[in-house]
Each structure stands twice: as C-alpha cells, then as structure tokens.
Scaffold this active site. Structure first.
Site, PDB file in Angstrom:
ATOM      1  NE  ARG A 156      -4.105  -1.788   0.326  1.00 44.99           N
ATOM      2  CZ  ARG A 156      -4.137  -3.096   0.031  1.00 44.99           C
ATOM      3  NH1 ARG A 156      -3.101  -3.690  -0.531  1.00 44.99           N
ATOM      4  NH2 ARG A 156      -5.226  -3.800   0.297  1.00 44.99           N
ATOM      5  CB  SER A 159      -8.523  -1.785   4.474  1.00 38.35           C
ATOM      6  OG  SER A 159      -8.886  -3.045   3.995  1.00 38.35           O
ATOM      7  CD  GLU A 183      -5.552   0.839   2.436  1.00 41.67           C
ATOM      8  OE1 GLU A 183      -5.133   0.197   1.490  1.00 41.67           O
ATOM      9  OE2 GLU A 183      -6.725   0.781   2.814  1.00 41.67           O
TER      10      GLU A 183
HETATM   11  N1  EPU Z   1     -10.555 -10.933  10.308  1.00 45.11           N
HETATM   12  C1  EPU Z   1     -11.255 -11.106  11.502  1.00 45.11           C
HETATM   13  N2  EPU Z   1     -12.202 -10.190  11.805  1.00 45.11           N
HETATM   14  C2  EPU Z   1     -12.511  -9.145  11.002  1.00 45.11           C
HETATM   15  C3  EPU Z   1     -11.788  -8.976   9.786  1.00 45.11           C
HETATM   16  C4  EPU Z   1     -10.824  -9.895   9.462  1.00 45.11           C
HETATM   17  O1  EPU Z   1     -10.998 -12.023  12.245  1.00 45.11           O
HETATM   18  O2  EPU Z   1     -13.415  -8.375  11.362  1.00 45.11           O
HETATM   19  C5  EPU Z   1      -9.566 -11.980   9.925  1.00 45.11           C
HETATM   20  C6  EPU Z   1     -10.102 -12.840   8.773  1.00 45.11           C
HETATM   21  O3  EPU Z   1     -10.858 -13.906   9.244  1.00 45.11           O
HETATM   22  C7  EPU Z   1      -8.830 -13.305   8.106  1.00 45.11           C
HETATM   23  C8  EPU Z   1      -7.897 -12.120   8.298  1.00 45.11           C
HETATM   24  O4  EPU Z   1      -8.412 -11.359   9.391  1.00 45.11           O
HETATM   25  O5  EPU Z   1      -8.285 -14.393   8.765  1.00 45.11           O
HETATM   26  C9  EPU Z   1      -7.766 -11.258   7.054  1.00 45.11           C
HETATM   27  O6  EPU Z   1      -9.039 -10.774   6.684  1.00 45.11           O
HETATM   28  P1  EPU Z   1      -9.439 -10.474   5.156  1.00 45.11           P
HETATM   29  O7  EPU Z   1      -9.060 -11.611   4.278  1.00 45.11           O
HETATM   30  O8  EPU Z   1     -10.852 -10.005   5.138  1.00 45.11           O
HETATM   31  O9  EPU Z   1      -8.470  -9.309   4.704  1.00 45.11           O
HETATM   32  P2  EPU Z   1      -7.882  -8.038   5.448  1.00 45.11           P
HETATM   33  O10 EPU Z   1      -6.479  -8.318   5.851  1.00 45.11           O
HETATM   34  O11 EPU Z   1      -8.801  -7.545   6.488  1.00 45.11           O
HETATM   35  C10 EPU Z   1      -6.837  -7.129   3.210  1.00 45.11           C
HETATM   36  C11 EPU Z   1      -6.826  -5.849   2.426  1.00 45.11           C
HETATM   37  C12 EPU Z   1      -8.139  -5.679   1.678  1.00 45.11           C
HETATM   38  C13 EPU Z   1      -8.308  -6.829   0.731  1.00 45.11           C
HETATM   39  C14 EPU Z   1      -8.287  -8.141   1.544  1.00 45.11           C
HETATM   40  C15 EPU Z   1      -8.308  -9.363   0.663  1.00 45.11           C
HETATM   41  C16 EPU Z   1      -5.356  -4.345   3.646  1.00 45.11           C
HETATM   42  C17 EPU Z   1      -5.251  -3.095   4.460  1.00 45.11           C
HETATM   43  N3  EPU Z   1      -6.575  -4.720   3.304  1.00 45.11           N
HETATM   44  O12 EPU Z   1      -7.856  -7.009   4.209  1.00 45.11           O
HETATM   45  O13 EPU Z   1      -8.049  -4.473   0.912  1.00 45.11           O
HETATM   46  O14 EPU Z   1      -9.528  -6.749   0.022  1.00 45.11           O
HETATM   47  O15 EPU Z   1      -7.060  -8.213   2.329  1.00 45.11           O
HETATM   48  O16 EPU Z   1      -7.086  -9.460  -0.001  1.00 45.11           O
HETATM   49  O17 EPU Z   1      -4.333  -4.938   3.319  1.00 45.11           O
HETATM   50  C18 EPU Z   1      -8.511  -2.134   0.981  1.00 45.11           C
HETATM   51  O18 EPU Z   1      -7.283  -1.961   0.930  1.00 45.11           O
HETATM   52  O19 EPU Z   1      -9.315  -1.168   1.036  1.00 45.11           O
HETATM   53  C19 EPU Z   1      -9.022  -3.486   1.013  1.00 45.11           C
HETATM   54  C20 EPU Z   1     -10.327  -3.752   1.145  1.00 45.11           C
END
Ligand code: EPU
Length: 331
Positions: A158, A230, A326
């Site tokens: 990012r 995010s 972010e």
């Molecule tokens: N999780 C939880 N609780 C929550 C949210 C997430 O336990 O409320 C856990 C999930 O179960 C999973 C892990 O955290 O084990 C990761 O969650 P998720 O796959 O939803 O992805 P994220 O890390 O929360 C990142 C990106 C997203 C992108 C997703 C999928 C960043 C800052 N965000 O989110 O990007 O869509 O991975 O690749 O890296 C964005 O940048 O605006 C964005 C939406």
C-alpha cells in the site's frame, strides 16, 4: 470563493475553493501554464481512499478525466496497455477479463481510478497492482513530463514513491500495464479455491465473479454506507513479537512475509478488542469486517478520526502493536 462539491466514498460533505478537471495532458498543462494550479492543491482519484477532516478544503482540487485503454505492444503471450488515469479501475479490470488478459482479475471491484491505483499500490487476494505496472507517466505542477519505471516507484505494501510528501506535485496521467495472454490464476488467498471447488472449469470471468461475490459479502457498498475500504493497513511485526502473541492467542491468523517479519490482520485484532459493530457518534466499525470504518449517516470527518483514534488506542493497549491508517487524511 468557489463552491465545488468533492466526491468521496465516505459520503462526507466537502467543498473546495476550486475544482480543476482535465481530459488530456494538454489541458492539464494549460491549467498549469495559466497559473491555475496554486498551492495548496490536492490531486484526487475517485475519492475512495480519502478522509476529509474538515468540511472545506481551502485550495485547488485536481481530478484527471483522462480516459482510454490503448494497446501499445503485444505478442502471443503478453499485452502492454496504456490506460488513462481517469479510467474507473474496475472498468479496466472488466475490459481485461473480457479480452482474455490475465493478471488484474483478483483486483475486481476495488473502488477508485487507474491513476490512484498506481499511487496506492492497491491490492487484494494475493495480487498487488505493482505486479502489473510497467511504468507510470506523470506531469509535475510546473508542467514537466516524467515517466517512472516500475523499479523507480518504490513499490511496497500500500505504498509508493508517489505517497511521499515531496512527490504530491507529480500528477499521474497514464499508467502502463503488462497483462498475460497465457492462462495464469492466483487462487491461494482465503476462500477463493473453496468457492471455485464445484465449478466445471476455472475461467477468467468466473474468477472475477467469485472475487466480486467474496468482496460483496464482506465489504459495504459505499453508495449505501459511506466507507473507504480498509481503514488501517495490516501491521508487520517481528517474529519474536508474533511468537509471543501466538502463545497468548493460538487462533490468531497471520501471513509470513520473510525470515524476519509476519503480517497480522488488523481486522482480527480490532475484533478482539470488542469494537466490531460498535459506534462512536455517527461513525462505526463495520459489523462484517472490523478493518472498515463506516459513516452511519451524517458523520463528520472529525467523528471518523475520533473513532479511528479510539480503535488504535485499544489495539495498542491489548496487543502492544501500533496500527496506522491506510486512508489518507486531508487537512
Ligand atoms: N478478520 C477477523 N475479523 C474481522 C476482519 C478480518 O478475524 O473483522 C480476519 C479474517 O478472518 C482473516 C484475516 O483477518 O483471517 C484477514 O481478513 P481479510 O481476508 O478479510 O483481509 P484483510 O487483511 O482484512 C486485506 C486488504 C483488503 C483486501 C483483503 C483481501 C489491507 C489493508 N486490506 O484485508 O483491501 O480486500 O485483504 O485481499 O491490506 C482495501 O485496501 O481497502 C481493502 C479492502
């Protein structure tokens, strides 16, 4: 003073003194030559990663409306395309999928425009846009053109050279991408493979549809509930820190980055603090994904900032980890 409304996916009411929209490099250069681009200025894409802290931006807002997707070179295995910064990102992804070009499909439905994608290094489901970018074309606020090759863009999670304060005066006009004509999918992130398990064959349109389905199940539609995706980045911690957390939270999800560092999902930590689904004033932590802050209706930028500070504070006290926005805060 003008009275221009500035679009932003948080749905905040924001006005700026001047808004300059341009449909070509020449038009932008004309604005610069006429002295219309005065300090302070702010260059925006679709407003999908911005948090305006005040109801007024006392400066000039610039927005690219440069459109067009042009093939610059191709052979049997790959295609090179030059895309206007003002193209809607997801329209470009749809175009690639329609043409049978591989590479962008995991980035389906990310809000925003092509120019901002190269600044922010957008990413999802195991792909970052830096994997597809060959170079970024810019015009600086003095009207000079400069092309940055991928290696010069300092791409990281990012992040890019274009996010540095001294680089805010470079306006992205075109982004050049390389896509593959050969079948190649990245299906290892999260539940993608599971979602595709019953499909007779994996195709580009099906992968796009699957990504869209996963995103829609977790991420709020900004048309219905203001948000900027995010709100925080996922922090990267040392292996020692990760080991000590894992001893305390054996079910903690994580991604190993390299021999020294591990990424911990901030959304998971926020959920552990109890903030998921909770509101502070008119701002709330989204009930289905704790990494997303939402505008419940009439939130001000200040209310969203207050919520983000409360969340950061509680994550730091519980986990000893600082999380960082972010989203770009605009004074
Ligand atoms: N999780 C939880 N609780 C929550 C949210 C997430 O336990 O409320 C856990 C999930 O179960 C999973 C892990 O955290 O084990 C990761 O969650 P998720 O796959 O939803 O992805 P994220 O890390 O929360 C990142 C990106 C997203 C992108 C997703 C999928 C960043 C800052 N965000 O989110 O990007 O869509 O991975 O690749 O890296 C964005 O940048 O605006 C964005 C939406």
């Amino acid at each position: 003073m003008g009275n221009c409304v500035i679009k932003n996916t948080f749905g905040l009411k924001v006005e700026a003194a001047h808004l300059l929209e341009y449909t070509s490099e020449e038009e932008l250069e004309g604005f610069i030559a006429e002295g219309k681009v005065k300090v302070p200025f702010l260059h925006v894409g679709g407003g999908s990663n911005l948090l305006f802290m005040h109801e007024r931006y006392d400066g000039t807002v610039l927005h690219s409306q440069i459109k067009g997707i042009q093939v610059t070179a191709e052979d049997d295995s790959e295609v090179f395309v030059r895309v206007g910064a003002g193209e809607v990102w997801d329209d470009f992804v749809a175009y690639c999928v329609h043409r049978g070009w591989y590479g962008a499909e995991n980035l389906s439905l990310i809000p925003g425009e092509v120019g901002a994608s190269a600044v922010q290094n957008i990413g999802a489901y195991g792909v970052e846009v830096k994997d597809l970018i060959t170079s970024v074309e810019t015009v600086d606020y003095k009207g000079q053109k400069r092309v940055f090759q991928n290696a010069e863009c300092a791409y990281a999670y990012r992040n890019s050279i274009f996010k540095r304060p001294e680089m805010k005066s470079y306006f992205v006009t075109y982004v050049n991408f390389r896509l593959s004509k050969l079948v190649q999918f990245k299906l290892d992130y999260g539940t993608i493979r599971k979602e595709l398990a019953d499909a007779p064959s994996v195709t580009l349109p099906l992968v796009r549809q699957t990504i869209i389905k996963i995103r829609q199940s977790k991420l709020p539609d900004p048309q219905l509930l203001g948000n900027a995706g995010s709100f925080f980045t996922n922090p990267i911690v040392s292996r020692e820190k990760w080991q000590s957390l894992l001893a305390q939270y054996p079910n903690m999800p994580y991604y190993e980055i390299d021999e020294q560092s591990v990424k911990i999902p901030a959304g998971w930590m926020i959920e552990q603090t109890g903030w998921k689904g909770k509101a502070l004033g008119n701002a709330a932590v989204y009930e289905k994904q704790a990494l997303i802050l939402v505008n419940l209706g009439n939130a001000t930028g200040a209310e969203i900032v207050a919520l983000s500070e409360a969340v950061c504070h509680d994550v730091a006290s519980q986990f000893g980890i600082e999380i960082h926005p972010e989203v770009n805060f605009i004074e």
